[in-house]
Structures are given as structure tokens and as C-alpha cells.
Design an enzyme around this catalytic site. Structure first.
Site, mmCIF file in Angstrom:
data_model
loop_
_atom_site.group_PDB
_atom_site.id
_atom_site.type_symbol
_atom_site.label_atom_id
_atom_site.label_comp_id
_atom_site.label_asym_id
_atom_site.label_seq_id
_atom_site.Cartn_x
_atom_site.Cartn_y
_atom_site.Cartn_z
ATOM 1 N N ASN A 186 6.545 -8.275 44.677
ATOM 2 C CA ASN A 186 7.318 -7.174 45.250
ATOM 3 C C ASN A 186 8.204 -6.473 44.216
ATOM 4 O O ASN A 186 9.006 -5.617 44.567
ATOM 5 C CB ASN A 186 8.176 -7.657 46.425
ATOM 6 C CG ASN A 186 9.096 -8.806 46.018
ATOM 7 O OD1 ASN A 186 9.187 -9.134 44.830
ATOM 8 N ND2 ASN A 186 9.757 -9.412 46.984
ATOM 9 N N ASP A 439 -4.707 4.241 -12.964
ATOM 10 C CA ASP A 439 -4.806 4.552 -11.538
ATOM 11 C C ASP A 439 -6.220 4.160 -11.133
ATOM 12 O O ASP A 439 -7.200 4.761 -11.606
ATOM 13 C CB ASP A 439 -4.613 6.048 -11.295
ATOM 14 C CG ASP A 439 -3.161 6.489 -11.376
ATOM 15 O OD1 ASP A 439 -2.339 5.708 -11.885
ATOM 16 O OD2 ASP A 439 -2.855 7.610 -10.939
ATOM 17 N N HIS A 495 -3.780 3.378 -19.934
ATOM 18 C CA HIS A 495 -2.547 3.032 -20.629
ATOM 19 C C HIS A 495 -2.543 1.557 -21.025
ATOM 20 O O HIS A 495 -3.336 0.765 -20.511
ATOM 21 C CB HIS A 495 -1.340 3.337 -19.734
ATOM 22 C CG HIS A 495 -1.163 4.799 -19.442
ATOM 23 N ND1 HIS A 495 -0.049 5.509 -19.825
ATOM 24 C CD2 HIS A 495 -1.979 5.692 -18.807
ATOM 25 C CE1 HIS A 495 -0.168 6.768 -19.437
ATOM 26 N NE2 HIS A 495 -1.339 6.904 -18.814
ATOM 27 N N SER A 583 -15.437 5.552 -14.120
ATOM 28 C CA SER A 583 -15.350 4.723 -15.318
ATOM 29 C C SER A 583 -14.532 3.481 -15.016
ATOM 30 O O SER A 583 -13.918 3.370 -13.957
ATOM 31 C CB SER A 583 -14.732 5.508 -16.476
ATOM 32 O OG SER A 583 -13.746 6.388 -15.998
#
Length: 640
Positions: A186, A439, A495, A583
Site C-alpha cells: 500500500n 602520443d 620524444h 608507425s
């Protein structure tokens, strides 16, 4: 109110249990998803709360049918598709488990829909949920700019979002409210004796079921004949210390243990997902997958296309998925479907490699040389806009050192430089900390054996084959291996990962196979030991000798170095660049000289590449070093 008499005996018998009714309504696929979506065990100190993120609506610049996706970590969820409008309204919400050191960057992507195939990404934004939840604001909602995928500085619309978080105490109360709602027929927020009995049965604990009357009296502290939410909360807390009442999740049926926190988190999320209270649809890995129309879903069903994490994503699936280290979420690498099919035909079959042996290697060499000349022509500059459009949300022009009009050929843009500071170097003052060299999509392994088990499937791969007899030494043979795979959209300058002196360069002639995972994971060829490459050796104080291997690939005939033998270099300094194409750089560390960051190793053991940027932390020298304590990973992993 709240008493057994409030419902007839016939009604209770016919319903048997509200749990049973709920269970019957939920598709079996939902059960599987629920049980697997939050099964990670958390320590109490790692739990930051449960965040509720709501996407209310957006304002776009043209009319269409829109859907929105939210990606956090390895999970992506989507809204329903709106009506044809320029002001879509979703009011879709989703709860996320927040870990103190876990994923907390939410990416929101807005698509104009195409029900046949894939939808078009129009705008996106990112929210740091931790920052959003801790900011001072009178309102939980906020209007955010949606940015053009190809240029982060151009707004294409706005979206209204809100976010709130439940602290552990509120999460516990929220959990109890959901428990109570199962049998509160209820809906008065209280349980009668008969409702309480139904609840105990739903917990799946036979011992507790036999003591239900005793438990009801123990819970009904004020003896008013009903059990309130607060009283139920106290009972569950007390019993958790003595003898837990709940043996299995009432929604998904998963067996629970004595871990109170994780049981509470599991059921809190499970109740929402399993009963359909959450509007957003889950089960996706990336926003692009979530945005596809029914034609793609049909191809998935027919096994023509699939989304998966692991070796299948490289060798046989049509989508390459990588883990973004910055945002801590799974992203999809863009690659043309026709190229995928052609690479699979060549590199995943004996017949394809047989053709390579029959003269196609020389053909690839000629194609690369021709393509290289073409990309250096003035006419090639017209391809730059098309290239940017294809990789619209993966190339950030605001990082590039020069404006687009500066680039007179395509290759000039391809080997573009970045603005100073665009790639911060982690822990710059510490030479005993190695950083990422490019990256790229990274895989890292403690040993060559691990790399062969989890990633490289080429025939007869070896460190000696990679480095050549002139450079390879016994200390390299059992050393650690780090692979940086560059895709065409990446910044293509590499790098130095460490500080030291360049001892030598050795050119090794070879083929120009692709370095895509489809080829790397092929058992029929040996990309890294057969491709053209240049091996250099860096002598360091903290890592011994480090071999740095620059590997050419299809369409990459040129590897250019900006440093020479005898130069002393600092980590993070530019070392050279690749001309047009994909690469790879591979760094080989001597045995037991580096402790690679755990998140990189963990992803690699799942055959999952990690998306990294130049300067992100790679690992720490194992040599003992006096000095201040090393900063933690979170403070070192910076950059885009």
C-alpha cells in the site's frame, strides 16, 4: 495502513511475492547485465558515494531526432531518441558508483540519429564529476556548452545536466527504501507483519525465515504493529553484525557474502537497473557503439561486426577499442571499414601472406615511396580538411603550434609541432621516472614472454630479431618491453622517455607492413622484426641502457631524427618524427631496471591498449635513490 488487513488474503496468495512479479517482468539479458555491471569489490576507504547524473535537455542549432550518450570508465549509456526538434528533452538519469581513485570524467556526446546505420556526432562535452559535485552552487543543475568534435573552441549547442551524490549514510537509507518498497503493497512506507514475512522470504535466508516473527518484534521498537523505514534500517545494521539477513540479491539472484558495503552498493544499483527505474540504456562500451542504428545491430547479431576488448579487437573484430588513460574510459579508434577488410585478408591468412612473399612487399615499398612524394606536393594540402573531418573528435587544432594556413603540404601538417606546454612532462625533476615517448596506444610487458602471451602473435618474434645482433645483449633479452603504436591521427613526433646520452644509431632495412593490431596479432607474419627500423641506444644513470626502436610502417618510408650520436638529452625532449602513415616506437629496458606503472601492465594483460600522451608517467627505476617520496600516479599523469 501498513497492516495485513489492508489487502485481502486472496490478493496476497495470487501475487505470492512482489519480487516474483518484478523478476518475471525483467528480461534475462537484464539479469546478466545487472549481475556483472557492479561486481567489483570495494574497500570502504575507496567508496566515495553513488552519483546520480541526469541529462535534462539540450538546445541545438537545427532540428533533428537526437540522442545523448554518457561514458564513464568502461561503461556507456544512452537516452531514448527525441522527437524532431532543436530542443530535445530527455530527463534521463543514471547512477554511477564513485571510487576515490576511479574514473570520474564523464563524456556526454550528442548525436543526430540515423536509424539505418550509424548516427552523426554533432557535439560533446566532458564533466569532472568530482569537481561538479564539490562546486559551490545553489542549484544542482548546470548549462554546459557542447563543442564541435573537430574544434574544441566552437560551441554547437548547450545541454542542461544535474548531478548529485549520495554519501554512504544516504546510500544505506536509499538501499533500505528500495528493500522496503518490494513488499510495501500500500506504499505507506511501513511494513505490516505479513509484508515483513514476504520481505524475509525474498532475502533467501532460510534461518531468518524461520525466525521471522522474532525478527518482526525486534524491529518494531515502538510496538505499533508495523516496521518503519528507520526501524528496518536499524534491524539490518544490527543483524549485519550478528547474522546477515540477506543471502542473495532479490533482483538478480546473485549470492551475497558478509561484505556489508559491497552488498549495499550492489543491491542499490541492481534495484534501479533491474526494475527499470533508470531511463538510460546500458551495456555499451563506447558512445559510437551506443549510437548505431538497427542495421549495425543486425550485423552484430549476424557476427559480421562486433565490439570486444582484447585480442579480438585487434585481430578479428571490426572495431579497435583502447583505454583512454586521461579520462579512464574505453574509446573507439577510427579506421576505414574497407581498410580493415583488406588488412584482414592479407595479414590474417596464409594466402594473404603468400601473396606478400610473392612480391607484394616490393609493391608496398613502391606505394609508400609514391605516396610519400604525393604527400609532399603542394596539391596534397587540399586533403588536410578531409583528414580533419574524418578524425574530427581526435585532433585538437588548438594544440597545434601554427594555424592551418601555415602548412603548404599534407606532410607538413602530418609532422606538425605542438605549442610549448601542450604535453607537460611528468615528474620533470626526477630522472628516475620514465615517461611515455609518443602520443600513442601503449602496451607494456615485464618480459618478452608476457608480450608473446598477451599481444604479439608473430612467428619467431625475439628481442634479438628486433634489435639486431649488433645491439642486442644478454641484459636486453629478458628485459621489459613497451610498445607505442601511433595511428594516423596522432601527433607524429616522438620524444625521449629517459634522460641520458645517445650512444649509437643502427639502421635495419626491411619491409613496410602495417603496425595495426590486425597485423601485430597475426600468427603469419612478424611485423616488428621484419619492418624497416632504426635502433638507437640511450645510456642512462637510472635505467642502464635503453634501446629505442623507431619502426616504419605502410606509407611511412621516412624516419627523421632531430638528435645525433653523443648528444646528452633530457626526458621529454623531441627525438624525431615519422612522415605520413601509422608507425611504432618500441622501448626495451634491461632486465629488472624499471617498474612499469601498474595500470599500464594491467590493461596489457587484458590485451587492451592504453591511449597515452607524450610525457605521461611510464614507470620508475628500480635503483635505490635518496630523496623525496615520488608523487603518486594521479599527480603525474597530466596532459591530453
Amino acid at each position: 495502513m501498513g497492516h495485513g488487513s489492508s489487502k485481502s488474503t486472496h490478493q496476497q496468495d495470487s501475487s505470492s511475492s512482489r519480487v516474483a512479479r518484478v523478476w518475471r517482468k525483467i528480461p534475462h539479458s537484464s539479469h546478466r547485465h545487472v549481475s556483472s555491471s557492479h561486481n567489483k569489490r570495494l574497500a570502504a576507504e575507496d567508496f566515495a558515494g553513488i552519483a546520480l547524473l541526469t541529462l535534462h535537455g539540450a538546445e541545438m542549432k537545427f532540428k533533428d531526432k537526437w540522442l545523448a550518450c554518457v561514458s564513464v570508465g568502461e561503461q556507456t549509456f544512452r537516452t531514448e531518441t527525441s522527437d524532431q526538434t532543436d530542443k530535445p528533452v530527455w530527463n534521463s538519469e543514471k547512477k554511477f558508483l564513485m571510487e576515490r581513485n576511479g574514473p570520474h570524467i564523464a563524456r556526454i556526446s550528442i548525436f543526430e540519429t540515423n536509424r539505418l546505420s550509424k548516427s552523426n556526432l554533432v557535439g560533446h562535452c566532458e564533466i569532472d564529476l568530482f569537481e561538479f559535485l564539490t562546486q559551490d552552487s545553489e542549484s544542482d543543475s548546470e548549462v554546459l556548452d557542447l563543442f564541435d568534435p573537430s574544434s574544441s573552441g566552437i560551441a554547437v549547442g548547450k545541454i542542461t545536466v544535474s548531478c548529485s551524490v549520495e554519501d554512504p549514510t544516504e546510500t544505506e537509507r536509499s538501499f533500505v527504501r528500495r528493500i522496503l518498497s518490494i513488499v510495501d503493497y500500500n506504499e505507506d512506507g511501513k511494513l505490516s507483519s505479513s509484508e515483513f514475512s514476504e520481505l524475509i522470504k525474498a532475502f533467501g535466508n532460510q534461518v531468518a525465515a524461520e525466525k521471522k516473527e522474532e525478527l518482526f518484534k525486534a524491529a518494531d521498537k515502538n510496538e505499533d504493529g508495523v516496521v518503519s523505514m528507520d526501524e528496518l534500517t536499524v534491524l539490518l545494521a544490527i543483524q549485519q553484525e550478528k547474522e546477515p539477513l540477506i543471502s542473495c540479491c532479490p533482483v538478480c539472484g546473485e549470492v551475497l557474502d558478509s561484505d556489508k558495503l559491497n552488498n549495499m552498493i550492489h543491491m542499490n544499483l541492481c534495484f534501479d537497473e533491474g526494475t527499470g527505474n533508470q531511463v538510460m540504456t546500458g551495456g555499451f562500451l563506447t558512445d559510437k557503439q551506443a549510437s548505431y542504428g538497427w542495421m549495425f545491430k543486425l550485423s552484430e547479431w549476424a557476427h559480421f561486426s562486433s565490439y570486444d576488448i582484447g585480442l579480438n579487437s585487434g585481430s578479428s573484430a571490426s572495431h579497435i577499442l583502447v583505454f583512454d588513460r586521461r579520462t579512464k574510459r574505453v574509446v573507439e579508434e577510427l579506421i576505414d571499414g574497407k581498410i580493415v577488410l583488406s588488412m584482414r585478408a592479407i595479414y590474417q591468412s596464409k594466402l594473404g601472406l603468400g601473396l606478400m612473399d610473392a612480391g607484394a612487399k616490393e609493391l608496398l615499398q613502391r606505394i609508400s615511396e609514391k605516396q610519400g612524394k604525393q604527400m609532399n606536393s603542394v596539391e596534397s594540402a587540399k586533403d588536410i580538411p578531409k583528414f580533419l573531418k574524418f578524425f574530427e573528435d581526435q585532433i585538437k587544432l588548438d594544440e597545434v603550434k601554427y594555424p592551418l594556413e601555415h602548412f603548404k603540404t599534407f606532410n607538413e601538417f602530418f609532422i606538425r609541432e605542438l605549442k610549448p606546454g601542450a604535453r607537460p612532462i611528468a615528474c620533470m625533476e626526477r630522472d628516475d621516472v620514465a615517461v611515455c615517448a609518443a602520443d600513442s596506444r601503449l602496451t607494456a610487458f615485464k618480459s618478452v614472454e608476457d608480450s608473446l602471451r598477451f599481444w604479439i602473435k608473430g612467428r619467431k618474434f625475439s628481442i634479438q630479431g628486433l634489435l639486431g645482433k649488433e645491439i642486442c645483449s644478454s641484459s636486453f633479452i629478458n628485459g621489459s618491453l613497451v610498445i607505442f603504436r601511433l595511428a594516423p591521427q596522432d601527433y607524429h613526433r616522438f620524444h625521449f622517455p629517459v634522460s641520458g646520452t645517445i650512444e649509437r644509431f643502427v639502421d635495419i632495412p626491411g619491409c613496410l607492413y602495417t603496425v595495426n593490431p590486425i597485423a601485430v596479432n597475426s600468427k603469419y607474419c612478424n611485423v616488428f622484426t621484419e619492418n624497416k627500423r632504426v635502433v638507437s641506444v640511450i645510456s642512462t644513470s637510472d635505467f642502464g641502457k635503453v634501446a629505442f626502436v623507431a619502426i616504419g610502417a605502410t606509407m611511412v618510408g621516412s624516419i627523421t631524427f632531430t638528435k645525433k650520436k653523443g648528444d646528452y638529452v633530457q626526458k621529454g625532449e623531441e627525438f624525431g618524427y615519422f612522415s605520413f602513415g601509422g608507425s611504432t616506437v618500441i622501448c626495451v629496458f634491461e632486465k629488472d631496471t624499471i617498474e612499469i606503472d601498474e595500470d599500464l601492465l594491467e590493461n596489457s594483460t587484458k590485451s587492451l591498449e592504453t591511449l597515452v600522451a607524450v610525457g605521461m608517467k611510464l614507470g620508475v627505476s628500480t635503483k635505490k635513490r635518496a630523496g623525496p617520496e615520488l608523487p603518486n600516479l594521479e599527480s603525474c599523469v597530466i596532459g591530453a
